[in-house]
Motif scaffolding. Structure first.
Motif, PDB file in Angstrom:
ATOM      1  N   VAL A 150     -11.406 -13.854  13.557  1.00  0.00           N
ATOM      2  CA  VAL A 150     -12.853 -13.646  13.696  1.00  0.00           C
ATOM      3  C   VAL A 150     -13.417 -13.117  12.375  1.00  0.00           C
ATOM      4  O   VAL A 150     -12.995 -12.084  11.872  1.00  0.00           O
ATOM      5  CB  VAL A 150     -13.179 -12.664  14.840  1.00  0.00           C
ATOM      6  CG1 VAL A 150     -14.674 -12.392  14.891  1.00  0.00           C
ATOM      7  CG2 VAL A 150     -12.687 -13.219  16.169  1.00  0.00           C
ATOM      8  N   GLN A 151     -14.344 -13.882  11.804  1.00  0.00           N
ATOM      9  CA  GLN A 151     -15.041 -13.473  10.586  1.00  0.00           C
ATOM     10  C   GLN A 151     -16.536 -13.748  10.767  1.00  0.00           C
ATOM     11  O   GLN A 151     -16.969 -14.890  10.723  1.00  0.00           O
ATOM     12  CB  GLN A 151     -14.522 -14.248   9.363  1.00  0.00           C
ATOM     13  CG  GLN A 151     -15.310 -14.021   8.083  1.00  0.00           C
ATOM     14  CD  GLN A 151     -15.400 -12.557   7.684  1.00  0.00           C
ATOM     15  OE1 GLN A 151     -14.382 -11.917   7.474  1.00  0.00           O
ATOM     16  NE2 GLN A 151     -16.614 -12.015   7.595  1.00  0.00           N
ATOM     17  N   PRO A 152     -17.327 -12.702  11.025  1.00  0.00           N
ATOM     18  CA  PRO A 152     -18.764 -12.913  11.260  1.00  0.00           C
ATOM     19  C   PRO A 152     -19.463 -13.525  10.059  1.00  0.00           C
ATOM     20  O   PRO A 152     -18.976 -13.466   8.923  1.00  0.00           O
ATOM     21  CB  PRO A 152     -19.284 -11.493  11.521  1.00  0.00           C
ATOM     22  CG  PRO A 152     -18.084 -10.678  11.858  1.00  0.00           C
ATOM     23  CD  PRO A 152     -16.946 -11.288  11.110  1.00  0.00           C
ATOM     24  N   ASN A 153     -20.623 -14.104  10.318  1.00  0.00           N
ATOM     25  CA  ASN A 153     -21.468 -14.601   9.240  1.00  0.00           C
ATOM     26  C   ASN A 153     -21.896 -13.462   8.327  1.00  0.00           C
ATOM     27  O   ASN A 153     -21.926 -12.296   8.728  1.00  0.00           O
ATOM     28  CB  ASN A 153     -22.720 -15.270   9.809  1.00  0.00           C
ATOM     29  CG  ASN A 153     -22.468 -16.702  10.229  1.00  0.00           C
ATOM     30  OD1 ASN A 153     -21.695 -17.409   9.600  1.00  0.00           O
ATOM     31  ND2 ASN A 153     -23.117 -17.124  11.299  1.00  0.00           N
ATOM     32  N   MET A 154     -22.249 -13.826   7.124  1.00  0.00           N
ATOM     33  CA  MET A 154     -22.768 -12.860   6.170  1.00  0.00           C
ATOM     34  C   MET A 154     -24.278 -12.720   6.346  1.00  0.00           C
ATOM     35  O   MET A 154     -24.972 -13.678   6.682  1.00  0.00           O
ATOM     36  CB  MET A 154     -22.469 -13.347   4.747  1.00  0.00           C
ATOM     37  CG  MET A 154     -22.822 -12.370   3.656  1.00  0.00           C
ATOM     38  SD  MET A 154     -22.833 -13.163   2.028  1.00  0.00           S
ATOM     39  CE  MET A 154     -24.572 -13.504   1.832  1.00  0.00           C
ATOM     40  N   VAL A 155     -24.766 -11.524   6.147  1.00  0.00           N
ATOM     41  CA  VAL A 155     -26.202 -11.272   6.092  1.00  0.00           C
ATOM     42  C   VAL A 155     -26.534 -10.841   4.669  1.00  0.00           C
ATOM     43  O   VAL A 155     -25.842  -9.993   4.093  1.00  0.00           O
ATOM     44  CB  VAL A 155     -26.618 -10.168   7.085  1.00  0.00           C
ATOM     45  CG1 VAL A 155     -28.091  -9.841   6.937  1.00  0.00           C
ATOM     46  CG2 VAL A 155     -26.313 -10.599   8.514  1.00  0.00           C
ATOM     47  N   ASP A 156     -27.557 -11.417   4.091  1.00  0.00           N
ATOM     48  CA  ASP A 156     -27.985 -11.025   2.750  1.00  0.00           C
ATOM     49  C   ASP A 156     -28.715  -9.692   2.850  1.00  0.00           C
ATOM     50  O   ASP A 156     -29.946  -9.637   2.965  1.00  0.00           O
ATOM     51  CB  ASP A 156     -28.887 -12.102   2.149  1.00  0.00           C
ATOM     52  CG  ASP A 156     -29.183 -11.855   0.666  1.00  0.00           C
ATOM     53  OD1 ASP A 156     -28.970 -10.706   0.210  1.00  0.00           O
ATOM     54  OD2 ASP A 156     -29.628 -12.783  -0.013  1.00  0.00           O
ATOM     55  N   ASN A 201     -13.134  -9.667   2.611  1.00  0.00           N
ATOM     56  CA  ASN A 201     -12.322 -10.294   3.661  1.00  0.00           C
ATOM     57  C   ASN A 201     -11.820 -11.670   3.238  1.00  0.00           C
ATOM     58  O   ASN A 201     -10.651 -12.031   3.453  1.00  0.00           O
ATOM     59  CB  ASN A 201     -13.136 -10.411   4.955  1.00  0.00           C
ATOM     60  CG  ASN A 201     -13.393  -9.069   5.607  1.00  0.00           C
ATOM     61  OD1 ASN A 201     -12.736  -8.075   5.296  1.00  0.00           O
ATOM     62  ND2 ASN A 201     -14.359  -9.021   6.497  1.00  0.00           N
ATOM     63  N   LEU A 202     -12.719 -12.469   2.628  1.00  0.00           N
ATOM     64  CA  LEU A 202     -12.315 -13.812   2.213  1.00  0.00           C
ATOM     65  C   LEU A 202     -11.335 -13.765   1.047  1.00  0.00           C
ATOM     66  O   LEU A 202     -10.430 -14.607   0.953  1.00  0.00           O
ATOM     67  CB  LEU A 202     -13.543 -14.640   1.848  1.00  0.00           C
ATOM     68  CG  LEU A 202     -14.426 -15.083   3.012  1.00  0.00           C
ATOM     69  CD1 LEU A 202     -15.573 -15.964   2.510  1.00  0.00           C
ATOM     70  CD2 LEU A 202     -13.622 -15.839   4.071  1.00  0.00           C
ATOM     71  N   THR A 203     -11.487 -12.793   0.162  1.00  0.00           N
ATOM     72  CA  THR A 203     -10.546 -12.661  -0.959  1.00  0.00           C
ATOM     73  C   THR A 203      -9.126 -12.434  -0.440  1.00  0.00           C
ATOM     74  O   THR A 203      -8.176 -13.086  -0.879  1.00  0.00           O
ATOM     75  CB  THR A 203     -10.968 -11.502  -1.871  1.00  0.00           C
ATOM     76  OG1 THR A 203     -12.218 -11.821  -2.491  1.00  0.00           O
ATOM     77  CG2 THR A 203      -9.915 -11.265  -2.956  1.00  0.00           C
TER      78      THR A 203
END
Length: 391
Positions: free
Chosen positions: A188-194, A373-375
């Motif tokens: 589970v990886q939520p969307n990013m918010v700017d 998290n993506l790194t």
């Protein structure tokens, strides 16, 4: 590290918000020092938009630079009544051709990160296998949770998920739905918010309390349910409901509001660009979502980034980040619960710590949180890939 994103839509000159969360993620990774490219596999809707905007047919491949990132966009027409595998093969041929053009100029990527298994993930899995590139897929589509995946699409979904090194979903309910298609683990990886753009602004100091909903006007978003609840609680009171968004139900909903004689308190704002959406949040006290199904709930997270509490149905994604500190969750079928929640939000609004709402959102959904998290994910994928190569 060189990452190629494969997505099914992306902001264009004629639609600045389409696929904006893909563009946000691409920009965040680029700012973190990654080499980023984007391959967009646009369908008939984008082609029609293009024709409407430019009054001419688009080229097969359109190459642009957006925010200093190369974007390779390939178009195709959906042929009515053609078998899905024929369409998929056409898409695959165009994707291969576009991918080769990209690699010739920018080199072979270290990782392909595709968004949505239909059909970007399927294309990504094929390209990865053919070119020995590890693949990551992030699934966003509510169609899995809503049971809308067609039987003839199942094989494409399974192939995409089973032939990737990591599988991500933007919420826990979506990850559970994906487990019907693969036995492999889903992260589970939520969307990013700017959270730089959706910055904190103190709540408006006004005699008029403002609720807002930011969503496409369709059946899943259930605006009529909200209109009924709002009317039951707040008729003839100094309280407003702002409805931002457009869609097939706009005329029907506007007539319904008129028949209720609520035009003075319920306003339709239509389609808004990103800055206008932020302005609506700034002018609001509370943002609402009453969807049947929501894989994430981006408007809610953007509202929290601005320090606004929310009301949301337990529709999937919101279940995982809406709580008593930042808002109120109600049952999907709970008309009376929604009425109570509206009343409770209005009467107890001053109890919410708006700065704390903002801080928690930044910690969970910000650019830095996503990139970190993506790194770690990309490094583990490449580590696995190197081990396989050594064997």
């Amino acid at each position: 590290m060189h990452i190629l994103l494969i997505v099914n839509n992306y902001p264009t000159d004629w639609n600045f918000v389409r696929g904006i969360f893909y563009a946000d993620q691409a920009s965040a990774l680029h700012e973190a020092g990654y080499q980023i490219g984007v391959l967009v596999e646009s369908g008939m809707q984008s082609m029609l938009d293009y024709i409407a905007y430019h009054k001419r047919l688009p080229p097969i491949i359109r190459v642009k630079s957006r925010n200093n990132l190369p974007v390779y966009e390939c178009y195709w027409g959906e042929i009515p009544k053609t078998r899905i595998n024929i369409r998929a093969r056409t898409k695959l041929w165009l994707a291969r051709f576009t991918f080769q053009r990209y690699v010739k100029k920018f080199g072979k990527p270290d990782i392909i990160h595709a968004h949505n298994s239909i059909y970007s993930g399927y294309i990504g899995a094929i390209l990865g296998k053919e070119n020995s590139i590890p693949i990551v897929i992030t699934e966003h589509s509510s169609a899995f949770v809503r049971g809308l995946i067609k039987e003839k699409q199942n094989s494409f979904v399974r192939f995409a998920l089973d032939n990737t090194q990591r599988r991500l979903a933007v919420s826990e309910p979506l990850s559970i739905a994906l487990n019907h298609f693969t036995a492999l683990p889903i992260i589970v990886q939520p969307n990013m918010v700017d959270t730089d753009f959706f910055d904190y602004l103190p709540p408006v100091n006004s005699q008029t309390f403002v609720f807002s909903i930011i969503a496409e006007l369709n059946e899943n978003k259930r605006h009529r349910m909200l209109i009924d609840a709002f009317t039951a609680v707040f008729r003839d009171k100094p309280i407003m409901l702002m409805i931002a968004g457009d869609g097939d139900l706009r005329d029907t909903l506007e007539k319904y509001v008129s028949d209720l004689n609520m035009n003075r308190q319920i306003k339709f704002l239509g389609w808004l660009n990103r800055q206008e959406i932020r302005d609506v949040i700034y002018k609001s006290h509370c943002i609402i979502s009453v969807s049947r199904v929501e894989t994430f709930g981006l408007s809610l997270a953007e509202a929290m980034a601005c320090g606004r509490p929310v009301i949301a149905t337990r529709s999937g994604g919101p279940n995982t980040f809406v709580d008593a500190r930042n808002g109120i969750l109600v049952s999907v079928k709970g008309d009376q619960e929604l009425i109570s929640a509206l009343q409770q939000m209005y009467e107890n609004y001053d109890h919410y710590d708006t700065m704390a709402i903002r801080s928690a959102c930044v910690g969970k959904f910000s650019k830095s949180a996503l990139v970190n998290n993506l790194t770690q994910l990309y490094q583990s994928v490449l580590s696995d890939s190197n081990l396989q190569t050594e064997k």
